[in-house]
Design an enzyme around this catalytic site. Structure first.
Site, PDB file in Angstrom:
ATOM      1  N   GLY A 116      -3.562  27.956  45.804  1.00 53.39           N
ATOM      2  CA  GLY A 116      -4.357  26.992  45.068  1.00 53.39           C
ATOM      3  C   GLY A 116      -4.993  27.554  43.816  1.00 53.39           C
ATOM      4  N   THR A 117      -5.397  28.818  43.864  1.00 52.97           N
ATOM      5  CA  THR A 117      -6.032  29.421  42.689  1.00 52.97           C
ATOM      6  C   THR A 117      -5.068  29.473  41.520  1.00 52.97           C
ATOM      7  OG1 THR A 117      -7.657  30.711  43.925  1.00 52.97           O
ATOM      8  CG2 THR A 117      -7.007  31.570  41.786  1.00 52.97           C
ATOM      9  N   ASN A 141     -15.037  21.248  49.232  1.00 57.95           N
ATOM     10  CA  ASN A 141     -14.966  22.202  50.342  1.00 57.95           C
ATOM     11  C   ASN A 141     -16.321  22.534  50.933  1.00 57.95           C
ATOM     12  OD1 ASN A 141     -15.127  23.368  47.635  1.00 57.95           O
ATOM     13  ND2 ASN A 141     -15.153  25.360  48.632  1.00 57.95           N
ATOM     14  N   GLN A 148      -8.415  21.003  49.382  1.00 52.99           N
ATOM     15  CA  GLN A 148      -9.131  20.757  50.630  1.00 52.99           C
ATOM     16  C   GLN A 148      -8.765  19.417  51.259  1.00 52.99           C
ATOM     17  OE1 GLN A 148     -10.788  22.441  53.384  1.00 52.99           O
ATOM     18  NE2 GLN A 148     -11.445  23.446  51.505  1.00 52.99           N
ATOM     19  N   SER A 151      -2.642  24.015  48.355  1.00 49.96           N
ATOM     20  CA  SER A 151      -2.609  25.377  48.886  1.00 49.96           C
ATOM     21  C   SER A 151      -2.104  25.357  50.316  1.00 49.96           C
ATOM     22  CB  SER A 151      -4.011  25.999  48.849  1.00 49.96           C
ATOM     23  OG  SER A 151      -3.985  27.315  49.372  1.00 49.96           O
ATOM     24  N   HIS A 178      -2.345  27.542  52.871  1.00 51.67           N
ATOM     25  CA  HIS A 178      -3.109  28.024  54.025  1.00 51.67           C
ATOM     26  C   HIS A 178      -4.184  27.044  54.487  1.00 51.67           C
ATOM     27  CE1 HIS A 178      -7.057  29.576  52.401  1.00 51.67           C
ATOM     28  NE2 HIS A 178      -6.410  29.439  51.273  1.00 51.67           N
ATOM     29  N   THR A 183      10.537  35.303  41.187  1.00 48.28           N
ATOM     30  CA  THR A 183      11.366  34.800  42.285  1.00 48.28           C
ATOM     31  C   THR A 183      10.531  33.959  43.239  1.00 48.28           C
ATOM     32  OG1 THR A 183      12.792  36.746  42.137  1.00 48.28           O
ATOM     33  CG2 THR A 183      12.865  35.490  44.196  1.00 48.28           C
ATOM     34  N   CYS A 193     -14.693  31.542  49.029  1.00 50.27           N
ATOM     35  CA  CYS A 193     -14.525  32.250  47.759  1.00 50.27           C
ATOM     36  C   CYS A 193     -15.841  32.838  47.252  1.00 50.27           C
ATOM     37  CB  CYS A 193     -13.948  31.304  46.707  1.00 50.27           C
ATOM     38  SG  CYS A 193     -12.302  30.715  47.130  1.00 50.27           S
TER      39      CYS A 193
END
Length: 389
Positions: free
Chosen positions: A74-75, A157, A185, A205, A207, A243, A331
């Site tokens: 996401g970042t 979040n 989120q 994102s 995860h 890649t 974060c």
């Protein structure tokens, strides 16, 4: 789950890898390891798998497969959207404006800061109400002047508030300003149709969805100019060199599909249990306050202020009782400064440091909610009895 097992209520920070995602990616982590850019047979097989996953994710988002760019998370997706769109065309000084809410993710804030320091951009933050909802009149006033980009987090979040993204998007389109939505989120919980919304870009994102760390995606509407962050490769149609992380891409597509199906079936049940949890905490902890919107809220999210405590102390007391949660954004972990998101709501610095956040998974049940309520009531009473520390 027994009372002896930890109860993990920090799914806003990260989620466990889904078994289905692991099984989908496993062959591409082991025997089928070829580079999707290689012209030989194994490479073509890998390319086909990459594009099949892109198609699956695109169906879930309501976009064309060619409008998806795979990233490391996401970042990177946020940075690619903010910097890439802002620098995608040469802009006159008057149009070098960035409009964001006052509590965007640090990735968005950091990308905007970079543009201000190195490219002459100006950053403006939107007004919000005490529930964290954007002032739409303020948004319209700001977007009436030339601007490069507006960026809004869909589901917050820390406080859980869901923005009225349809109305925000309509205002941005009316003024011809590109809108980026950080859906990291919210994506697994809220139905998103980017074509219907008419937004320019959207970040995901892996995860947060059960796909594991190190993978994300950016939806970028066809025709929106973009300057890549990573140069030197033809991958992702020249928009992101390097890649592709094929196992992660496959896991992301599978996890997103599963998360959306689960939310459609069980989202209302989770929201009802969340509401029961909120009631139990507010009734059992005198003076406690819910942060964020009570109704326009992520269905799995509850966050509170506990005056007379310190959030970190409450976390330790909860962990001793087997309940794992957070005092805010992962974060920002390790920082002793109060949350900028809470300060933006008009909460004092002292009260902001009493914040604690709980985020459920799709399998939450009533006994777990009851256990969590008991733990919170006991932990807050314990910390208050010790003078807040």
């Amino acid at each position: 789950m027994t009372e002896a097992e930890p109860l993990y209520l920090d799914h806003a920070a990260t989620t466990p890898l889904r078994r289905e995602a692991l099984e989908a990616m496993w062959p591409w982590l082991t025997a089928r390891f070829a580079n999707p850019s290689s012209p030989h047979g194994p490479g073509r097989e890998a390319r086909a798998a990459l594009e099949a996953a892109r198609e699956e994710l695109a169906r879930g988002l309501g976009c064309r497969a060619g409008e998806l760019i795979f990233t490391s998370g996401g970042t990177e997706a946020d940075n690619l959207a903010i910097k890439g769109i802002a620098l995608g065309v040469e802009r006159p000084p008057a149009a070098r404006r960035l409009i964001i809410s006052p509590f965007e993710h640090p990735a968005v804030e950091g990308a905007c800061d970079y543009l201000c320091r190195h490219h002459g951009y100006r950053l403006e933050r939107l007004a919000v109400d005490r529930n964290g909802l954007i002032d739409l009149d303020d948004l319209a006033r700001r977007l009436a002047l030339p601007a490069a980009l507006c960026s809004v987090i869909l589901g917050h979040n820390e406080i859980g508030t869901l923005q009225p993204i349809e109305r925000i998007s309509a205002i941005a389109r009316a003024h011809g300003v590109a809108l980026h939505v950080d859906a990291v989120q919210a994506a697994g919980w809220e139905a998103i149709d980017v074509e219907r919304l008419g937004i320019a870009a959207l970040s995901l994102s892996g995860h947060k969805l059960g796909a594991g760390r190190g993978i994300g995606a950016l939806f970028l509407r066809r025709g929106v100019p973009l300057e890549p962050l990573l140069h030197g490769g033809h991958q992702e149609r020249g928009r992101r060199g390097g890649t592709e992380q094929l196992p992660g891409v496959i896991a992301l597509a599978r996890a997103f599909t599963l998360a959306r199906a689960e939310a459609e079936r069980h989202g209302e049940r989770v929201a009802a249990l969340r509401d029961a949890f909120i009631r139990g905490v507010l009734e059992g902890c005198p003076g406690a306050r819910l942060t964020g919107a009570a109704e326009r809220r992520l269905p799995h999210h509850a966050s509170f202020l506990f005056p007379g405590t310190h959030g970190e102390a409450v976390l330790l007391a909860l962990e001793a009782r087997g309940v794992i949660c957070s005092s805010g954004s992962a974060c920002k972990a390790g920082e002793d400064e109060p949350s900028p998101a809470l300060l933006a709501l008009g909460i004092s610095r002292q009260e902001a440091q009493t914040a604690v956040r709980f985020c459920f998974d799709i399998d939450i049940d009533q006994p777990q909610v009851d256990r969590a309520v008991r733990a919170v009531v006991e932990a807050v009473a314990q910390v208050r009895g010790l003078g807040g520390r």
